[in-house]
Write an enzyme that holds these catalytic residues in place. Structure first.
Site, PDB file in Angstrom:
ATOM      1  N   ASP A   1      83.232 -11.876   7.821  1.00 24.59           N
ATOM      2  CA  ASP A   1      84.204 -10.777   7.725  1.00 24.59           C
ATOM      3  C   ASP A   1      83.595  -9.450   8.163  1.00 24.59           C
ATOM      4  O   ASP A   1      84.253  -8.635   8.810  1.00 24.59           O
ATOM      5  CB  ASP A   1      84.754 -10.679   6.304  1.00 24.59           C
TER       6      ASP A   1
ATOM      7  N   GLU B   1      92.319  -4.573  12.585  1.00 25.60           N
ATOM      8  CA  GLU B   1      92.952  -5.705  13.256  1.00 25.60           C
ATOM      9  C   GLU B   1      94.432  -5.767  12.896  1.00 25.60           C
ATOM     10  O   GLU B   1      94.810  -5.526  11.755  1.00 25.60           O
ATOM     11  CB  GLU B   1      92.270  -7.010  12.841  1.00 25.60           C
TER      12      GLU B   1
ATOM     13  N   ASP C   1      88.341  -5.358   8.931  1.00 27.78           N
ATOM     14  CA  ASP C   1      88.940  -6.684   9.057  1.00 27.78           C
ATOM     15  C   ASP C   1      89.662  -6.944   7.739  1.00 27.78           C
ATOM     16  O   ASP C   1      89.039  -7.315   6.752  1.00 27.78           O
ATOM     17  CB  ASP C   1      87.864  -7.742   9.305  1.00 27.78           C
TER      18      ASP C   1
END
Length: 180
Positions: free
Chosen positions: A156, A84, A25
């Site tokens: 996160d 992502e 992430d």
């Protein structure tokens, strides 16, 4: 250096023949990572944490993200790398900065000969929670449930684990649709 958010017995790496997936992430202040091992068709938690770089200058942040992602890769030897995609909202400058952090994480993966899979935030949420509009809290909760964690991972790190789970789900669905 990277810091694990949930130090557990399962976070010690024991070599197996099971596929290992690293989810990232990306963030310019904090980059989450999540490592999942596929045991048959079931995901199993290996490790997760955050690379905190917010007190560094931007060039030093990027260097630390690259080095730390490389260290995570060297520590856990994943066969797959998922990240992502950049979400472009109203602030183009934020998207550009996020793109830099994402780029150095991808460069680390490519440097270690990993194929990079990219997923949109909605796709990740849909795979883990069942809706593309899930909140961060819903993602954290479902990651905890799916991976049978004793505590809720940091946001996160949970997002990174969700990215790894999304990749596992995507690959599993492709295999079941197209058996060899």
């Amino acid at each position: 250096m990277f810091k694990r958010s949930i130090p557990t017995e399962t976070s010690r790496r024991v070599p197996t023949n099971n596929p290992i997936i690293l989810g990232i992430d990306p963030g310019s202040r904090r980059t989450g990572y999540g490592v999942v091992e596929m045991v048959g068709s079931q995901p199993s938690y290996v490790a997760s944490g955050c690379i905190n770089v917010e007190k560094l200058s931007m060039p030093d942040r990027l260097g630390e993200i690259y080095c730390s992602v490389s260290e995570v890769i060297a520590s856990f030897s994943p066969q797959a790398f998922a990240i992502e995609e950049v979400f472009v909202s109203k602030n183009a400058k934020s998207a550009l900065i996020l793109g830099q952090a994402r780029g150095v994480a991808i460069a680390a993966a490519v440097h270690h000969n990993l194929t990079v899979a990219e997923y949109a935030a909605r796709q990740i949420k849909l795979a883990v929670v069942g809706t593309g509009r899930a909140s961060k809290e819903q993602v954290q909760h479902m990651v905890q449930v799916i991976l049978n964690l004793s505590g809720q991972p940091q946001a996160d790190a949970a997002d990174a684990l969700a990215i790894a789970l999304c990749h596992a789900n995507t690959v599993s669905n492709l295999i079941h649709r197209n058996p060899t």
